[in-house]
Design a protein around this motif. Structure first.
Motif, short mmCIF file in Angstrom:
data_model
loop_
_atom_site.label_atom_id
_atom_site.label_comp_id
_atom_site.label_asym_id
_atom_site.label_seq_id
_atom_site.Cartn_x
_atom_site.Cartn_y
_atom_site.Cartn_z
N GLY A 86 81.68 13.13 -59.20
CA GLY A 86 81.19 13.97 -58.12
C GLY A 86 80.08 13.40 -57.27
O GLY A 86 79.45 14.12 -56.50
N PHE A 87 79.83 12.09 -57.38
CA PHE A 87 78.79 11.44 -56.58
C PHE A 87 79.45 10.51 -55.57
O PHE A 87 80.36 9.75 -55.92
CB PHE A 87 77.83 10.66 -57.47
CG PHE A 87 77.13 11.53 -58.49
CD1 PHE A 87 76.12 12.39 -58.11
CD2 PHE A 87 77.52 11.49 -59.82
CE1 PHE A 87 75.49 13.20 -59.04
CE2 PHE A 87 76.90 12.30 -60.76
CZ PHE A 87 75.88 13.17 -60.37
N ASN A 88 78.96 10.55 -54.34
CA ASN A 88 79.62 9.82 -53.27
C ASN A 88 79.27 8.33 -53.29
O ASN A 88 78.13 7.94 -53.52
CB ASN A 88 79.23 10.41 -51.92
CG ASN A 88 80.20 10.04 -50.82
OD1 ASN A 88 81.26 9.47 -51.08
ND2 ASN A 88 79.86 10.37 -49.60
N SER A 89 80.29 7.52 -53.05
CA SER A 89 80.17 6.08 -52.91
C SER A 89 81.37 5.63 -52.10
O SER A 89 82.44 6.27 -52.17
CB SER A 89 80.18 5.41 -54.30
OG SER A 89 79.96 4.01 -54.18
N PRO A 90 81.25 4.58 -51.28
CA PRO A 90 82.42 4.10 -50.54
C PRO A 90 83.58 3.85 -51.51
O PRO A 90 83.40 3.23 -52.55
CB PRO A 90 81.93 2.80 -49.91
CG PRO A 90 80.46 3.01 -49.76
CD PRO A 90 80.05 3.77 -50.98
N PRO A 118 71.36 4.20 -43.75
CA PRO A 118 70.42 3.90 -44.83
C PRO A 118 69.29 4.92 -44.86
O PRO A 118 68.82 5.37 -43.81
CB PRO A 118 69.90 2.50 -44.48
CG PRO A 118 70.90 1.94 -43.53
CD PRO A 118 71.45 3.10 -42.77
N LEU A 119 68.81 5.25 -46.04
CA LEU A 119 67.74 6.22 -46.19
C LEU A 119 66.48 5.80 -45.43
O LEU A 119 65.72 6.65 -44.96
CB LEU A 119 67.41 6.39 -47.68
CG LEU A 119 66.32 7.41 -48.03
CD1 LEU A 119 66.79 8.82 -47.71
CD2 LEU A 119 65.92 7.30 -49.49
N GLU A 120 66.27 4.49 -45.29
CA GLU A 120 65.06 4.02 -44.61
C GLU A 120 64.96 4.56 -43.18
O GLU A 120 63.86 4.66 -42.62
CB GLU A 120 65.02 2.49 -44.59
CG GLU A 120 66.16 1.84 -43.85
CD GLU A 120 66.12 0.31 -43.92
OE1 GLU A 120 65.11 -0.22 -44.42
OE2 GLU A 120 67.09 -0.33 -43.48
N ASN A 121 66.10 4.96 -42.58
CA ASN A 121 66.09 5.46 -41.21
C ASN A 121 65.43 6.83 -41.09
O ASN A 121 65.04 7.24 -40.00
CB ASN A 121 67.51 5.55 -40.67
CG ASN A 121 68.14 4.19 -40.43
OD1 ASN A 121 67.48 3.16 -40.59
ND2 ASN A 121 69.41 4.16 -40.08
N ILE A 122 65.32 7.57 -42.20
CA ILE A 122 64.75 8.91 -42.15
C ILE A 122 63.23 8.88 -42.30
O ILE A 122 62.54 9.83 -41.94
CB ILE A 122 65.36 9.82 -43.25
CG1 ILE A 122 65.27 11.30 -42.86
CG2 ILE A 122 64.70 9.59 -44.60
CD1 ILE A 122 66.18 11.71 -41.74
N LEU A 158 72.41 5.76 -49.00
CA LEU A 158 72.83 6.14 -47.66
C LEU A 158 72.84 7.67 -47.56
O LEU A 158 72.97 8.36 -48.57
CB LEU A 158 74.21 5.58 -47.34
CG LEU A 158 74.43 4.09 -47.62
CD1 LEU A 158 75.85 3.69 -47.22
CD2 LEU A 158 73.41 3.22 -46.90
N TYR A 159 72.75 8.18 -46.33
CA TYR A 159 72.75 9.64 -46.18
C TYR A 159 73.48 10.05 -44.90
O TYR A 159 73.64 9.27 -43.96
CB TYR A 159 71.32 10.18 -46.16
CG TYR A 159 70.62 10.01 -44.82
CD1 TYR A 159 70.57 11.03 -43.89
CD2 TYR A 159 70.05 8.77 -44.47
CE1 TYR A 159 69.96 10.86 -42.66
CE2 TYR A 159 69.43 8.59 -43.26
CZ TYR A 159 69.39 9.64 -42.34
OH TYR A 159 68.80 9.46 -41.12
N PHE A 168 74.40 12.34 -49.85
CA PHE A 168 73.99 10.98 -50.18
C PHE A 168 75.19 10.16 -50.65
O PHE A 168 76.16 10.69 -51.18
CB PHE A 168 72.90 10.99 -51.25
CG PHE A 168 71.63 11.65 -50.80
CD1 PHE A 168 70.73 10.96 -50.01
CD2 PHE A 168 71.36 12.96 -51.17
CE1 PHE A 168 69.56 11.57 -49.56
CE2 PHE A 168 70.19 13.58 -50.73
CZ PHE A 168 69.29 12.89 -49.93
N CYS A 169 75.07 8.86 -50.44
CA CYS A 169 76.14 7.93 -50.81
C CYS A 169 75.47 6.66 -51.35
O CYS A 169 74.53 6.15 -50.74
CB CYS A 169 76.98 7.61 -49.58
SG CYS A 169 78.33 6.44 -49.84
#
Length: 245
Positions: A86-90, A118-122, A158-159, A168-169
């Motif tokens: 149940g966790f997202n990944s490509p 990428p999370l860094e963008n937030i 990633l988000y 999230f991914c």
């Protein structure tokens, strides 16, 4: 000798995957260049991302050929495990290992392209507090499943936001470790996040809300392991500078 697995949902990718050693350097769109190379390809109308694992230490060339699963194989299998739980990944598409004279020479992992950021963008935006609190809940759910991403950082998380919720991914899953939940493991899992103290405060607040742990205890643990990780990196950098003299 080639060792290769292709997801049964994408049989048309098999020929492309087998050809990667011959075509990778001269084709595709470069996404990342570092120790490893990451490129994007369009294959029969399907956009895929290919990671070429480079700079394999000599001993690992033997170990990954015969004694242990390669990073490409682990990326494929662990990404599938994330999705199954149940966790997202490509979505994993294929992996390929090229073994020459008994040593692993080239290794490739193929996955579907994702449009997540990428999370860094937030970081630095008005949404950072709410997103980092949601990330904490996401991490807690991972930990409850006994999943500890081995490179949990702001570029591998990633988000995407939709309908007022953050999804999230996770990428670069080959270092993932598995085991029962423990406070120590959980706090250590945040040590690679390149964030400021206030950001860790948001994470501690979010983590405490979904767990039975005290917020101050969570923050203290995160900061302790983060500080230890930073000191370790700085020590390695000093050693490298000394050896170059």
């Amino acid at each position: 000798m080639k060792k290769m697995v292709v997801n049964s949902k994408y049989p048309g990718i098999e020929k492309f995957t087998a050809s990667l050693p011959a075509i990778f350097d001269g084709s595709g769109r470069l996404l990342y260049k570092g120790r490893n190379l990451v490129k994007e390809f369009d294959v029969n109308g399907v956009t895929v991302v290919v990671k070429s694992f480079g700079k394999i230490p000599f001993i690992n060339k033997f170990v990954y050929a015969w004694l242990r699963k390669s990073k490409a194989q682990r990326s494929y299998e662990y990404s599938g495990y994330f999705l199954e739980n149940g966790f997202n990944s490509p979505e994993p598409v294929a992996w390929l290992d090229c073994i020459i004279s008994g040593l692993l020479r080239e290794s490739y992992y193929v996955s579907l392209h994702t449009g997540y950021s990428p999370l860094e963008n937030i970081i630095g935006t008005p949404k950072e507090e709410s997103v980092l609190m949601e990330l904490a809940a996401f991490a807690y759910n991972l930990h409850q499943k006994g999943i500890y991403h081995g490179d949990f950082n702001v570029t591998n998380i990633l988000y995407e936001q939709s309908h007022g919720k953050t999804h999230f991914c996770l990428i670069d899953n080959n270092r993932t470790r598995f085991g029962r939940f423990s406070y120590k493991r959980a706090m250590q899992n945040f040590c690679r996040l390149s964030l400021e103290r206030r950001h860790f405060g948001f994470i501690a607040k979010g983590y405490s809300q979904v767990s039975s742990l005290d917020e101050s205890l969570v923050l203290e643990g995160i900061l302790r392991y983060r500080e230890g990780f930073v000191k370790k990196i700085e020590s390695k950098a000093r050693a490298k500078r000394f050896l170059r003299k």
